[in-house]
Design a protein around this motif. Sequence first.
Motif, PDB file in Angstrom:
ATOM      1  N   SER A 195      32.486  46.982  45.625  1.00  0.00           N
ATOM      2  CA  SER A 195      31.838  46.066  44.906  1.00  0.00           C
ATOM      3  C   SER A 195      32.779  44.990  44.334  1.00  0.00           C
ATOM      4  N   SER A 196      33.991  45.555  44.218  1.00  0.00           N
ATOM      5  CA  SER A 196      35.106  44.313  43.608  1.00  0.00           C
ATOM      6  C   SER A 196      35.666  43.404  44.838  1.00  0.00           C
ATOM      7  N   SER A 197      35.691  44.072  46.188  1.00  0.00           N
ATOM      8  CA  SER A 197      36.259  43.198  46.955  1.00  0.00           C
ATOM      9  C   SER A 197      34.894  42.160  47.298  1.00  0.00           C
ATOM     10  N   LEU A 198      33.566  42.759  47.421  1.00  0.00           N
ATOM     11  CA  LEU A 198      32.703  42.012  47.798  1.00  0.00           C
ATOM     12  C   LEU A 198      32.469  40.773  46.855  1.00  0.00           C
ATOM     13  N   ILE A 199      32.510  41.000  45.522  1.00  0.00           N
ATOM     14  CA  ILE A 199      32.479  39.914  44.402  1.00  0.00           C
ATOM     15  C   ILE A 199      33.559  38.991  44.533  1.00  0.00           C
ATOM     16  N   ALA A 200      34.769  39.638  45.001  1.00  0.00           N
ATOM     17  CA  ALA A 200      36.002  38.536  45.026  1.00  0.00           C
ATOM     18  C   ALA A 200      35.854  37.640  46.338  1.00  0.00           C
TER      19      ALA A 200
ATOM     20  N   PHE B 190      29.240  47.830  40.239  1.00  0.00           N
ATOM     21  CA  PHE B 190      29.073  46.198  39.744  1.00  0.00           C
ATOM     22  C   PHE B 190      30.524  45.567  39.667  1.00  0.00           C
ATOM     23  N   GLY B 191      31.672  46.295  39.999  1.00  0.00           N
ATOM     24  CA  GLY B 191      32.977  45.309  40.025  1.00  0.00           C
ATOM     25  C   GLY B 191      33.768  45.799  38.979  1.00  0.00           C
ATOM     26  N   MET B 192      35.097  45.800  38.955  1.00  0.00           N
ATOM     27  CA  MET B 192      35.936  45.677  38.005  1.00  0.00           C
ATOM     28  C   MET B 192      36.627  44.680  38.001  1.00  0.00           C
TER      29      MET B 192
ATOM     30  N   PHE C 234      39.943  40.103  40.261  1.00  0.00           N
ATOM     31  CA  PHE C 234      41.051  39.211  40.335  1.00  0.00           C
ATOM     32  C   PHE C 234      42.380  39.261  41.141  1.00  0.00           C
ATOM     33  N   LEU C 235      42.515  40.415  41.298  1.00  0.00           N
ATOM     34  CA  LEU C 235      43.639  40.988  41.927  1.00  0.00           C
ATOM     35  C   LEU C 235      43.315  40.657  43.523  1.00  0.00           C
ATOM     36  N   MET C 236      41.951  40.693  44.068  1.00  0.00           N
ATOM     37  CA  MET C 236      41.615  40.414  45.328  1.00  0.00           C
ATOM     38  C   MET C 236      41.540  38.870  45.534  1.00  0.00           C
ATOM     39  N   ILE C 237      40.788  38.245  44.536  1.00  0.00           N
ATOM     40  CA  ILE C 237      40.627  36.961  44.581  1.00  0.00           C
ATOM     41  C   ILE C 237      42.036  36.193  45.059  1.00  0.00           C
ATOM     42  N   GLN C 238      43.049  36.727  44.296  1.00  0.00           N
ATOM     43  CA  GLN C 238      44.456  36.089  44.494  1.00  0.00           C
ATOM     44  C   GLN C 238      44.971  36.317  45.832  1.00  0.00           C
ATOM     45  N   PHE C 239      44.683  37.531  46.436  1.00  0.00           N
ATOM     46  CA  PHE C 239      45.026  37.704  48.001  1.00  0.00           C
ATOM     47  C   PHE C 239      44.251  37.126  48.871  1.00  0.00           C
ATOM     48  N   ILE C 240      42.831  36.863  48.537  1.00  0.00           N
ATOM     49  CA  ILE C 240      42.023  36.249  49.771  1.00  0.00           C
ATOM     50  C   ILE C 240      42.467  34.914  49.845  1.00  0.00           C
TER      51      ILE C 240
ATOM     52  N   ALA D 260      42.174  51.231  44.974  1.00  0.00           N
ATOM     53  CA  ALA D 260      41.567  52.506  44.988  1.00  0.00           C
ATOM     54  C   ALA D 260      42.779  53.478  44.157  1.00  0.00           C
ATOM     55  N   ILE D 261      43.933  53.332  44.487  1.00  0.00           N
ATOM     56  CA  ILE D 261      44.815  54.107  43.358  1.00  0.00           C
ATOM     57  C   ILE D 261      44.687  53.912  42.086  1.00  0.00           C
ATOM     58  N   PHE D 262      44.746  52.766  41.607  1.00  0.00           N
ATOM     59  CA  PHE D 262      44.455  52.494  40.366  1.00  0.00           C
ATOM     60  C   PHE D 262      43.344  53.256  39.503  1.00  0.00           C
ATOM     61  N   SER D 263      42.189  53.063  40.502  1.00  0.00           N
ATOM     62  CA  SER D 263      40.862  53.584  39.952  1.00  0.00           C
ATOM     63  C   SER D 263      40.965  55.114  40.013  1.00  0.00           C
TER      64      SER D 263
END
Length: 279
Positions: free
Chosen positions: A90-95, A150-152, A157-163, A201-204
């Motif tokens: 969900s977080s990757s899709l929202i990002a 529903f995303g974290m 934020f982490l994935m947005i910066q990478f994308i 995944a690791i942090f989760s």
Amino acid sequence: MVWKSVKWPVYHVLVAALAILMLYPVIWMLFSSFKESRTIFITAGTLLPAEWKWENYLVGWQGVSGYSFGRYIYNSLVLVVISTIGAVISSSLIAFGFARLRFRGRNLWFVLMMVTLMLPHDVVLVPQYIIFAKLGWLNTILPIVVPAFFGMPFFIFLMIQFIRTIPSELDEAATIDGCGKFRLYAQIILPLLKSSLATAAIFSFYWRWEDLLGPVLYLNSPEKYTVSMALKMFLDSEAASNWGGMFAMSIVSLVPVIVVFFLFQKQIVEGMSTSGLKG
């Protein structure tokens, strides 16, 4: 030249000393797990046990409330795996939506999402509990795992910066080849997010594995308890607490965390870096 010859040995000695200082609580707990419960705090200043009580691990594994500790590990693994899958996907899709799509109110929604990072978790506990109670989800893992789908905000934020470091020319080329938005996400962006996905995944995994508040709020049947709740049950306010068994199972509960860290420590570093694509 003299300084250069001694700099690295001094550096390594200081780092080793700092590592030992930080790991000392775990080392103390490890040796305490082999002590007799009534002597653990009496001999707290002595690291090595006078008599090694290997049976602490056998007694601890027998568990509490009629269930073995393996049952609680299984419960935690089920909860952690489902929550992690939901949080990462969900977080990757929202990002992807925030980083690549243009829609009305995008900036407002992004600001609201970032505000939730600064919102104390305790503020939403009561409203969430009321909602889940009305849904009839109490004493199930649903209140713990469903919100993850529903995303974290931190992962988003982490994935947005990478994308944003991925060249937009890839999107244009994929669009010319007939890729829709979801196919662009699944076949182009998602494979390039591998390190960020691994980090999330690791942090989760870490956060869900050590979580105590969520299970305490929503689970009230011993057969559904997690590892963190089982460790708490080794303590008895009315009788002698089984400190030896609790410390022994605390060490056992650390094994999955340590294994995951050493297997994926490279991905943690790569995922936190947003320096862009290599090659």
